[in-house]
Design a protein around this motif. Structure first.
Motif, short mmCIF file in Angstrom:
data_model
loop_
_atom_site.label_atom_id
_atom_site.label_comp_id
_atom_site.label_asym_id
_atom_site.label_seq_id
_atom_site.Cartn_x
_atom_site.Cartn_y
_atom_site.Cartn_z
N ALA A 108 -1.60 4.08 -5.10
CA ALA A 108 -2.92 4.10 -4.48
C ALA A 108 -3.70 5.34 -4.89
O ALA A 108 -4.91 5.26 -5.20
CB ALA A 108 -2.78 4.06 -2.95
N LEU A 109 -3.05 6.49 -4.94
CA LEU A 109 -3.73 7.73 -5.30
C LEU A 109 -4.14 7.73 -6.77
O LEU A 109 -5.23 8.22 -7.12
CB LEU A 109 -2.83 8.92 -5.01
CG LEU A 109 -2.60 9.22 -3.52
CD1 LEU A 109 -1.51 10.28 -3.36
CD2 LEU A 109 -3.89 9.68 -2.87
N ALA A 110 -3.30 7.21 -7.63
CA ALA A 110 -3.64 7.16 -9.06
C ALA A 110 -4.86 6.27 -9.29
O ALA A 110 -5.77 6.63 -10.05
CB ALA A 110 -2.45 6.65 -9.86
N LEU A 111 -4.89 5.11 -8.64
CA LEU A 111 -6.04 4.21 -8.77
C LEU A 111 -7.29 4.85 -8.19
O LEU A 111 -8.39 4.72 -8.74
CB LEU A 111 -5.75 2.88 -8.08
CG LEU A 111 -4.68 2.01 -8.74
CD1 LEU A 111 -4.34 0.82 -7.85
CD2 LEU A 111 -5.15 1.53 -10.11
N ALA A 112 -7.13 5.55 -7.05
CA ALA A 112 -8.28 6.19 -6.42
C ALA A 112 -8.85 7.29 -7.31
O ALA A 112 -10.08 7.41 -7.47
CB ALA A 112 -7.88 6.77 -5.07
N PHE A 113 -8.00 8.09 -7.90
CA PHE A 113 -8.47 9.17 -8.78
C PHE A 113 -9.16 8.58 -10.01
O PHE A 113 -10.21 9.08 -10.43
CB PHE A 113 -7.31 10.07 -9.19
CG PHE A 113 -7.75 11.30 -9.92
CD1 PHE A 113 -8.09 12.44 -9.22
CD2 PHE A 113 -7.83 11.32 -11.32
CE1 PHE A 113 -8.51 13.59 -9.90
CE2 PHE A 113 -8.25 12.45 -11.99
CZ PHE A 113 -8.60 13.60 -11.28
N ALA A 114 -8.58 7.53 -10.58
CA ALA A 114 -9.19 6.91 -11.75
C ALA A 114 -10.57 6.34 -11.42
O ALA A 114 -11.52 6.48 -12.20
CB ALA A 114 -8.27 5.82 -12.29
N GLU A 115 -10.67 5.72 -10.25
CA GLU A 115 -11.97 5.16 -9.85
C GLU A 115 -13.01 6.26 -9.70
O GLU A 115 -14.14 6.14 -10.21
CB GLU A 115 -11.83 4.39 -8.54
CG GLU A 115 -13.17 3.81 -8.07
CD GLU A 115 -13.10 3.24 -6.67
OE1 GLU A 115 -14.14 3.30 -5.98
OE2 GLU A 115 -12.03 2.74 -6.27
N GLU A 116 -12.66 7.32 -9.00
CA GLU A 116 -13.62 8.39 -8.78
C GLU A 116 -13.98 9.11 -10.08
O GLU A 116 -15.11 9.59 -10.24
CB GLU A 116 -13.08 9.39 -7.76
CG GLU A 116 -13.11 8.86 -6.34
CD GLU A 116 -14.51 8.45 -5.90
OE1 GLU A 116 -15.46 9.23 -6.12
OE2 GLU A 116 -14.66 7.34 -5.36
N MET A 117 -13.04 9.20 -11.01
CA MET A 117 -13.34 9.80 -12.30
C MET A 117 -14.37 8.96 -13.05
O MET A 117 -15.30 9.50 -13.65
CB MET A 117 -12.07 9.94 -13.15
CG MET A 117 -12.31 10.62 -14.50
SD MET A 117 -10.78 10.98 -15.38
CE MET A 117 -10.17 9.31 -15.66
N LEU A 118 -14.24 7.64 -12.99
CA LEU A 118 -15.22 6.76 -13.63
C LEU A 118 -16.59 6.92 -12.97
O LEU A 118 -17.62 6.98 -13.66
CB LEU A 118 -14.75 5.31 -13.55
CG LEU A 118 -13.55 4.95 -14.43
CD1 LEU A 118 -13.08 3.53 -14.13
CD2 LEU A 118 -13.90 5.10 -15.91
N TRP A 119 -16.60 6.98 -11.64
CA TRP A 119 -17.87 7.18 -10.94
C TRP A 119 -18.54 8.48 -11.42
O TRP A 119 -19.75 8.50 -11.70
CB TRP A 119 -17.64 7.28 -9.43
CG TRP A 119 -17.62 5.99 -8.69
CD1 TRP A 119 -16.53 5.37 -8.13
CD2 TRP A 119 -18.73 5.14 -8.39
NE1 TRP A 119 -16.90 4.20 -7.51
CE2 TRP A 119 -18.25 4.03 -7.65
CE3 TRP A 119 -20.09 5.21 -8.68
CZ2 TRP A 119 -19.08 3.02 -7.20
CZ3 TRP A 119 -20.92 4.19 -8.23
CH2 TRP A 119 -20.42 3.11 -7.50
N ASP A 120 -17.77 9.54 -11.50
CA ASP A 120 -18.37 10.83 -11.82
C ASP A 120 -18.77 10.92 -13.29
O ASP A 120 -19.86 11.42 -13.60
CB ASP A 120 -17.38 11.96 -11.49
CG ASP A 120 -18.07 13.29 -11.38
OD1 ASP A 120 -18.69 13.54 -10.32
OD2 ASP A 120 -18.02 14.07 -12.34
N ARG A 121 -17.93 10.45 -14.18
CA ARG A 121 -18.24 10.57 -15.60
C ARG A 121 -19.35 9.62 -16.03
O ARG A 121 -20.14 9.94 -16.93
CB ARG A 121 -16.98 10.31 -16.44
CG ARG A 121 -15.88 11.35 -16.26
CD ARG A 121 -16.33 12.73 -16.71
NE ARG A 121 -16.69 12.78 -18.13
CZ ARG A 121 -15.82 13.07 -19.09
NH1 ARG A 121 -14.56 13.35 -18.79
NH2 ARG A 121 -16.22 13.09 -20.34
N LEU A 122 -19.44 8.46 -15.38
CA LEU A 122 -20.42 7.46 -15.82
C LEU A 122 -21.70 7.45 -15.00
O LEU A 122 -22.75 7.05 -15.50
CB LEU A 122 -19.79 6.06 -15.78
CG LEU A 122 -18.58 5.83 -16.68
CD1 LEU A 122 -18.00 4.45 -16.46
CD2 LEU A 122 -18.95 6.04 -18.15
#
Length: 393
Positions: free
Chosen positions: A297-311
């Motif tokens: 859950a944490l890995a998916l959450a971090f990946a999602e937020e990274m996409l939000w921030d970078r894109l």
């Protein structure tokens, strides 16, 4: 859990009259730690001096670690279970497509329209989850009177609705649900704050009186789990929205009490379901225990937020890289990308409104909610009644 209230009572086995004080989902200690402990931790953090924007450590701990992570734990109830997908293919294919199409249409209308719709959907989801927890504890304790259901529901709606009324009536606040302006500004509602606050107080007094009446007159055991959920809901919503005006204080009181119990339920469900389907992907993942469950859950959450921030946002380069000065996407690109990135949340809201209802309550779900066979205490169903009414295997 968002809509687990009204239909859930019909789905679960009837508790015996005069249920024992062991009417808990998992156990007295675990339930109090999950519901009471999460609220106590949130209120303790909210009591600290705080101001300004949510710090990076708060974003990592509460937004990624709790709020976004709890969204992805829904996968253990849905898309990671092959048999579940085969039972409801139209649901699990149609909901994401419908959410994405609606999101694109709303975003094309205006970006604020999209975020406003998502914010109010989230509010309904958060409120209805508390209604669901109370309904479960009421059923576990054998409280079948309509008065209890109506009073419980009314008090939860007041405990959440009155702070939201204060928020709408007194903008701007130092926090927002998703983005600035996602809640409608309605200062004209200020005239209703006092009268409806009095109604809220009256409902709280009636709830206490009813609890005393059940204990002294009806000799019913104390429904501690329900009272903890009601009290912590009232405390966290009041402190986070009305008593304080800080992004950190709002975030911690908002997401911890919502996300931690949900993750506990999904872990309990996943373990029960894994026992039914040994050798499945779900069972193999959960063989690693709680750490694996949280790690995914944490890995998916971090990946999602990274996409939000970078894109999209470019506002936390210290966590995700890039630069705050990176150019933003154009309107059309944002209209296509933002609803896609928001899809886990939107699907979570939509699926959560049906997953815990009557027609979806199978044996693993009943056991995870405290109604399975072999559970001790008078509030547990007899073995012959373990399968919920019209439940699906």
């Amino acid at each position: 859990m968002a809509s687990a209230g009204p239909d859930l009572l019909a789905a679960l086995p009837a508790a015996r009259r005069g249920a024992a004080s062991s009417a808990f989902l998992w156990s007295r200690g675990r339930d109090l730690a999950v519901f009471g402990g999460s609220a106590a931790a949130a209120l303790a953090i909210a009591a600290l001096p705080a101001g300004g924007e949510l710090p990076a450590w708060g974003f990592l701990l509460f937004v990624i670690g709790v709020d976004v992570a709890h969204v992805h734990t829904t996968l253990f109830r849905t898309y990671l279970d092959r048999e579940e997908l085969r039972r409801h293919p139209a649901l699990y294919a149609g909901v994401p497509l419908a959410c994405y199409a609606a999101g694109v249409a709303l975003h094309l209308a205006s970006e604020l329209t999209f975020w406003r719709a998502l914010a109010y959907a989230a509010v309904i989801h958060f409120v209805r989850q508390q209604i669901g927890w109370v309904a479960i504890y009421r059923a576990l304790a054998g409280e079948r009177a309509r008065l209890d259901r109506y009073l419980d529901d009314a008090l939860i709606y007041a405990a959440t609705g009155w702070p939201l009324l204060c928020w709408h009536a007194a903008p701007p606040r130092a926090f927002q649900w998703f983005v600035a302006g996602d809640f409608v500004s309605a200062p004209w509602l200020a005239a209703a704050v006092g009268p409806l606050g009095a109604v809220y107080a009256a409902l709280a007094a009636a709830y206490v009186a009813r609890a005393i009446q059940r204990a002294r007159v009806a000799r019913a055991p104390l429904n501690l789990g329900k009272h903890v959920v009601v009290a912590t809901t009232a405390a966290t919503w009041y402190v986070g929205i009305v008593a304080t005006n800080s992004d950190l204080q709002f975030t911690v009181t908002n997401v911890v009490v919502h996300g931690v119990p949900y993750m506990a339920l999904l872990f309990a469900y996943g373990r029960e379901r894994a026992r039914e389907v040994p050798g499945s992907l779900l069972a193999r993942l959960l063989a690693g225990g709680l750490l694996t469950f949280l790690g995914i859950a944490l890995a998916l959450a971090f990946a999602e937020e990274m996409l939000w921030d970078r894109l999209v946002w470019h506002d936390r380069p210290e966590l995700f890289g890039g630069a705050a000065s990176d150019p933003l996407l154009g309107p059309l690109a944002r209209a296509l990308l933002v609803p896609l990135l928001a899809l886990p949340q939107a699907v979570h809201y939509a699926l959560d409104a049906v997953l815990w209802r009557r027609r979806h309550t199978g044996p693993a779900q009943a056991r995870a909610l405290g109604f399975g066979p072999g559970r001790s205490g008078g509030a547990r169903a007899a073995r012959g009644d373990a399968r919920p009414s019209r439940g699906e295997a």
